[in-house]
Enzyme design. Structure first.
Site, PDB file in Angstrom:
ATOM      1  N   TRP A 153       0.804  -1.229   0.000  1.00 26.55           N
ATOM      2  CA  TRP A 153       0.000   0.000   0.000  1.00 26.55           C
ATOM      3  C   TRP A 153       0.833   1.273   0.000  1.00 26.55           C
ATOM      4  CZ3 TRP A 153       1.998   1.986   4.341  1.00 26.55           C
ATOM      5  CH2 TRP A 153       2.368   1.105   5.364  1.00 26.55           C
TER       6      TRP A 153
ATOM      7  N   LYS B 161      -2.702  -7.608  -8.522  1.00 23.13           N
ATOM      8  CA  LYS B 161      -3.525  -7.562  -7.306  1.00 23.13           C
ATOM      9  C   LYS B 161      -2.909  -6.484  -6.420  1.00 23.13           C
ATOM     10  CE  LYS B 161      -4.063  -8.671  -3.377  1.00 23.13           C
ATOM     11  NZ  LYS B 161      -4.282  -7.673  -2.292  1.00 23.13           N
TER      12      LYS B 161
ATOM     13  N   GLY C 115       5.992  -6.743  -0.584  1.00 28.81           N
ATOM     14  CA  GLY C 115       5.237  -6.648   0.659  1.00 28.81           C
ATOM     15  C   GLY C 115       6.106  -7.053   1.835  1.00 28.81           C
ATOM     16  N   SER C 116       5.476  -7.504   2.895  1.00 28.77           N
ATOM     17  CA  SER C 116       6.217  -7.823   4.116  1.00 28.77           C
ATOM     18  C   SER C 116       6.965  -9.149   3.969  1.00 28.77           C
ATOM     19  CB  SER C 116       5.249  -7.909   5.291  1.00 28.77           C
ATOM     20  OG  SER C 116       4.350  -8.978   5.065  1.00 28.77           O
TER      21      SER C 116
ATOM     22  N   GLU D  22      10.246  -8.713  -3.192  1.00 26.25           N
ATOM     23  CA  GLU D  22      10.799  -7.439  -2.706  1.00 26.25           C
ATOM     24  C   GLU D  22      10.168  -7.193  -1.343  1.00 26.25           C
ATOM     25  OE1 GLU D  22      13.153  -5.787  -4.120  1.00 26.25           O
ATOM     26  OE2 GLU D  22      13.184  -6.706  -6.100  1.00 26.25           O
ATOM     27  N   LEU D  23      10.951  -7.354  -0.277  1.00 24.30           N
ATOM     28  CA  LEU D  23      10.363  -7.415   1.069  1.00 24.30           C
ATOM     29  C   LEU D  23      10.822  -6.258   1.953  1.00 24.30           C
ATOM     30  CD1 LEU D  23      10.771 -11.290   1.416  1.00 24.30           C
ATOM     31  CD2 LEU D  23       8.866 -10.011   0.428  1.00 24.30           C
TER      32      LEU D  23
ATOM     33  N   CYS E 156      10.190   0.953   1.772  1.00 21.58           N
ATOM     34  CA  CYS E 156      11.088  -0.159   2.095  1.00 21.58           C
ATOM     35  C   CYS E 156      12.502   0.380   2.202  1.00 21.58           C
ATOM     36  CB  CYS E 156      11.012  -1.221   1.020  1.00 21.58           C
ATOM     37  SG  CYS E 156      11.318  -0.580  -0.628  1.00 21.58           S
TER      38      CYS E 156
ATOM     39  N   GLU F 123      11.545  -3.729  11.377  1.00 21.56           N
ATOM     40  CA  GLU F 123      11.082  -2.658  10.496  1.00 21.56           C
ATOM     41  C   GLU F 123       9.995  -1.838  11.213  1.00 21.56           C
ATOM     42  OE1 GLU F 123       8.728  -3.698   6.980  1.00 21.56           O
ATOM     43  OE2 GLU F 123      10.110  -2.502   5.801  1.00 21.56           O
TER      44      GLU F 123
HETATM   45  P1  NAD Z   1       1.723  -7.313   3.144  1.00 19.46           P
HETATM   46  O1  NAD Z   1       2.704  -8.419   3.058  1.00 19.46           O
HETATM   47  O2  NAD Z   1       0.794  -7.282   4.294  1.00 19.46           O
HETATM   48  O3  NAD Z   1       0.781  -7.288   1.843  1.00 19.46           O
HETATM   49  C1  NAD Z   1       1.326  -7.150   0.547  1.00 19.46           C
HETATM   50  C2  NAD Z   1       0.326  -7.691  -0.469  1.00 19.46           C
HETATM   51  O4  NAD Z   1       0.197  -9.108  -0.297  1.00 19.46           O
HETATM   52  C3  NAD Z   1      -1.086  -7.118  -0.321  1.00 19.46           C
HETATM   53  O5  NAD Z   1      -1.608  -6.890  -1.612  1.00 19.46           O
HETATM   54  C4  NAD Z   1      -1.847  -8.245   0.363  1.00 19.46           C
HETATM   55  O6  NAD Z   1      -3.232  -8.255   0.108  1.00 19.46           O
HETATM   56  C5  NAD Z   1      -1.188  -9.467  -0.255  1.00 19.46           C
HETATM   57  N1  NAD Z   1      -1.280 -10.712   0.516  1.00 19.46           N
HETATM   58  C6  NAD Z   1      -1.526 -10.879   1.835  1.00 19.46           C
HETATM   59  N2  NAD Z   1      -1.479 -12.190   2.150  1.00 19.46           N
HETATM   60  C7  NAD Z   1      -1.209 -12.859   1.016  1.00 19.46           C
HETATM   61  C8  NAD Z   1      -0.990 -14.236   0.691  1.00 19.46           C
HETATM   62  N3  NAD Z   1      -1.077 -15.195   1.616  1.00 19.46           N
HETATM   63  N4  NAD Z   1      -0.694 -14.564  -0.574  1.00 19.46           N
HETATM   64  C9  NAD Z   1      -0.568 -13.600  -1.527  1.00 19.46           C
HETATM   65  N5  NAD Z   1      -0.757 -12.290  -1.283  1.00 19.46           N
HETATM   66  C10 NAD Z   1      -1.063 -11.921  -0.035  1.00 19.46           C
HETATM   67  O7  NAD Z   1       2.569  -5.981   3.047  1.00 19.46           O
HETATM   68  P2  NAD Z   1       2.056  -4.476   3.159  1.00 19.46           P
HETATM   69  O8  NAD Z   1       1.760  -4.199   4.585  1.00 19.46           O
HETATM   70  O9  NAD Z   1       1.006  -4.225   2.148  1.00 19.46           O
HETATM   71  O10 NAD Z   1       3.347  -3.649   2.692  1.00 19.46           O
HETATM   72  C11 NAD Z   1       4.332  -3.177   3.563  1.00 19.46           C
HETATM   73  C12 NAD Z   1       5.580  -4.014   3.420  1.00 19.46           C
HETATM   74  O11 NAD Z   1       6.016  -3.980   2.069  1.00 19.46           O
HETATM   75  C13 NAD Z   1       6.744  -3.481   4.238  1.00 19.46           C
HETATM   76  O12 NAD Z   1       7.364  -4.553   4.901  1.00 19.46           O
HETATM   77  C14 NAD Z   1       7.685  -2.891   3.197  1.00 19.46           C
HETATM   78  O13 NAD Z   1       9.038  -2.878   3.554  1.00 19.46           O
HETATM   79  C15 NAD Z   1       7.425  -3.794   2.030  1.00 19.46           C
HETATM   80  N6  NAD Z   1       7.823  -3.160   0.780  1.00 19.46           N
HETATM   81  C16 NAD Z   1       8.948  -3.619   0.159  1.00 19.46           C
HETATM   82  C17 NAD Z   1       9.410  -3.010  -1.016  1.00 19.46           C
HETATM   83  C18 NAD Z   1      10.664  -3.491  -1.702  1.00 19.46           C
HETATM   84  O14 NAD Z   1      10.898  -3.083  -2.832  1.00 19.46           O
HETATM   85  N7  NAD Z   1      11.499  -4.300  -1.067  1.00 19.46           N
HETATM   86  C19 NAD Z   1       8.690  -1.930  -1.551  1.00 19.46           C
HETATM   87  C20 NAD Z   1       7.547  -1.493  -0.900  1.00 19.46           C
HETATM   88  C21 NAD Z   1       7.118  -2.116   0.275  1.00 19.46           C
END
Ligand code: NAD
Length: 513
Positions: free
Chosen positions: A150, A174, A224-225, A246-247, A280, A378
């Site tokens: 997000w 998605k 994501g995370s 990318e986490l 991130c 984080e």
């Molecule tokens: P999140 O992991 O909660 O969610 C990310 C996405 O995954 C969302 O669209 C969510 O709906 C989806 N999701 C949730 N459970 C899932 C599953 N079991 N299978 C598949 N998809 C699923 O992360 P967030 O809170 O949306 O984002 C914040 C995190 O993203 C932070 O940790 C940040 O560091 C990381 N981030 C990393 C980068 C990078 O380039 N390394 C860039 C931006 C954000």
């Protein structure tokens, strides 16, 4: 974000939808569908139908669609900025960064994709393949599922779809359930720009929708995370489909005693607070060499005190936007409380700000150490812990004392020393006298080590990952039989040995090996 679900008589969800709120005001700004697994399967099936036609187009023709997309982004920029600000709560300035990224990403991949994906000629000296011409070619994987977070509704979602499309794949995106509106605008862009139908689709929904995409796509590009990334990798592993992750990060910045303090303070302030610290690549911990620690902290404190936070109502109206993800408020608060409980001092901020909307005060912490959560996990908010170190050696040891390894920075006026230290940092991206600018260099790969990810975006590897490699060997002048062929001919093997001796043995003897 709130979910409302209604069920049909057979129990299937009929019109499940998600309400999207503006984190800076609390007002609901839109509703989107909460797509079921069946919806995702159908979208992927449509994408699979559309993909071969898209792949058959020349790279130049695909680039033409990107050019139309680029122009659309520019003409509709205010609509996109408004959408990003409304669903994410960031400042207009931070939203403009996303537009600039999108426009330049279209331009970069339109121009460079052909070069990155060109066939590669292979040479071999093996006596078994003499006379063969060999090359590798890149073949699109099919349907790429992109799953985004997000914090950057355009960059980390649609941004990753562009190189996948450039490589000839169809994409099903998605976006985060907290910020799905801008992705839907991108779908509108493809319709208005006359892109082939179903080559790019958006499915909106929460984790289950993402999971369904991992269950069906041919490649998963996940941002994501780390926690969700592990689940995605495990499922992709079960299906034996590739994924790129990318986490999260706990990005560190080192200020060396020879640094320009003004530059160090500016880079630190921006790196920690831009996008509300929800990047991130946010600077999440700073190590300062002892001789300049007091002067650096005094200057940084003044700058933190000057920074404003609140709802963005036009350029220059505020510096730090809202906290997008509701649970992030308590994570940030817990990190500050834990640090104070273990002896840290809050120099600026330290509290949630009064509403409406979700805001946390820009917060500067000192007297911190590695027993504190704010130095290890984080935080993803507008807080910054600063720690004094005896010397650069201690700084390098502490930077590397982390399960994360996304990005790290060094501020110094001695390039030789800074480069030498940078090479010892355990991070996928290292910047000297900068913090986040590398993200905008599309030719430079960006990805994390350790628990910060697998694979990279950008650069040659950032598009090649969206392809399968095919190795081709052509025997253009086939003889009746090869030296190594049944039935065995002893004279052929004597020839092979003479040949190998000539190619490798004599040279070695000459070198006395
Ligand atoms: P999140 O992991 O909660 O969610 C990310 C996405 O995954 C969302 O669209 C969510 O709906 C989806 N999701 C949730 N459970 C899932 C599953 N079991 N299978 C598949 N998809 C699923 O992360 P967030 O809170 O949306 O984002 C914040 C995190 O993203 C932070 O940790 C940040 O560091 C990381 N981030 C990393 C980068 C990078 O380039 N390394 C860039 C931006 C954000």
């Amino acid at each position: 974000m709130a979910q409302t679900r209604s069920l049909t008589p057979d129990g299937a969800r009929a019109d499940a939808h998600i309400a999207v709120d503006n984190p800076a005001t609390g007002a609901v700004v839109g509703h989107v569908a909460d797509a079921s697994a069946q919806d995702v399967e159908q979208a992927v099936a449509r994408a699979r139908q559309a993909q071969p036609g898209w792949a058959e187009l020349s790279a130049r023709s695909r680039a033409e669609f990107f050019t139309r997309g680029r122009r659309w982004l520019l003409t509709h920029r205010q609509e996109i900025i408004d959408s990003i600000v409304a669903e994410n709560g960031k400042t207009q300035e931070d939203a403009i960064v996303e537009i600039v990224y999108g426009v330049s990403a279209f331009a970069h991949w339109a121009k460079r994709a052909r070069h990155y994906l060109a066939d590669t000629k292979i040479r071999s000296l093996s006596p078994f393949v003499l006379g063969r011409s060999m090359y590798t070619r890149r073949v699109p994987l099919g349907v790429v599922g992109v799953i985004g977070p997000w914090n950057n509704p355009l960059i980390n979602s649609f941004g990753d779809a562009i190189p996948a499309l450039a490589a000839g794949n169809a994409v099903v995106l998605k976006p985060s359930e907290y910020t799905p509106l801008t992705a839907l605008l991108m779908e509108k862009m493809t319709r208005e720009c006359g892109w082939p139908k179903d080559v790019f689709q958006v499915v909106t929904g929460a984790g289950a929708t993402g999971q369904a995409l991992v269950d069906t796509a041919d490649f998963v590009m996940f941002t994501g995370s780390t926690k969700t990334g592990r689940a995605v990798a495990a499922r992709a592993g079960e299906r034996l489909v590739p994924c790129s992750l990318e986490l999260g990060g706990k990005d560190a910045l080192i200020v060396l005693a020879d640094a320009s303090l003004e530059r160090a303070v500016n880079v630190t302030l921006h790196g920690a607070l831009c996008n509300g610290g929800q990047m991130c690549t946010s600077v999440e911990r700073v190590y300062v060499e002892e001789p300049v620690y007091d002067a650096f902290v005094a200057r940084l404190r003044r700058r933190f005190e000057e920074v404003t936070s609140g709802r963005s109502a036009g350029l220059g109206s505020t510096d730090v936007g809202a906290m997008t993800f509701p649970p992030q408020m308590s994570i940030v608060e817990d990190h500050v409380k834990d640090a104070v409980g273990r002896g840290a001092r809050v120099l600026v901020g330290g509290h949630t700000a009064p509403g409406p909307g979700r805001f946390f005060e820009p917060t500067l912490l000192v007297d911190v150490d590695h027993t504190m959560t704010c130095m290890r996990e984080e935080t993803f908010g507008p807080t910054l812990p600063v720690m004094k170190v005896a010397n650069a050696e201690e700084a390098v040891r502490l930077v590397n004392d982390s399960t994360y390894g996304l990005q790290a920075s060094i501020i110094s006026s001695n390039m030789k020393r800074a480069r030498h230290l940078a090479e010892r940092l355990e991070a996928g991206c290292v910047t000297i006298n900068d913090a986040q600018t590398n993200y905008m260099a599309f030719g430079l790969p960006m990805g994390g080590w350790k628990e910060s990810g697998l694979g990279v975006r950008h650069g040659a590897e950032g598009i090649r990952k969206y392809t399968r490699l095919q190795a081709v060997s052509v025997n253009r002048f086939p003889t009746r039989r090869d030296l190594h062929m049944l039935p065995f001919d002893p004279s052929a093997y004597r020839s092979i040995l003479r040949l190998v001796d000539l190619m490798y043995g004599n040279r070695l003897r000459r070198r006395g090996k």
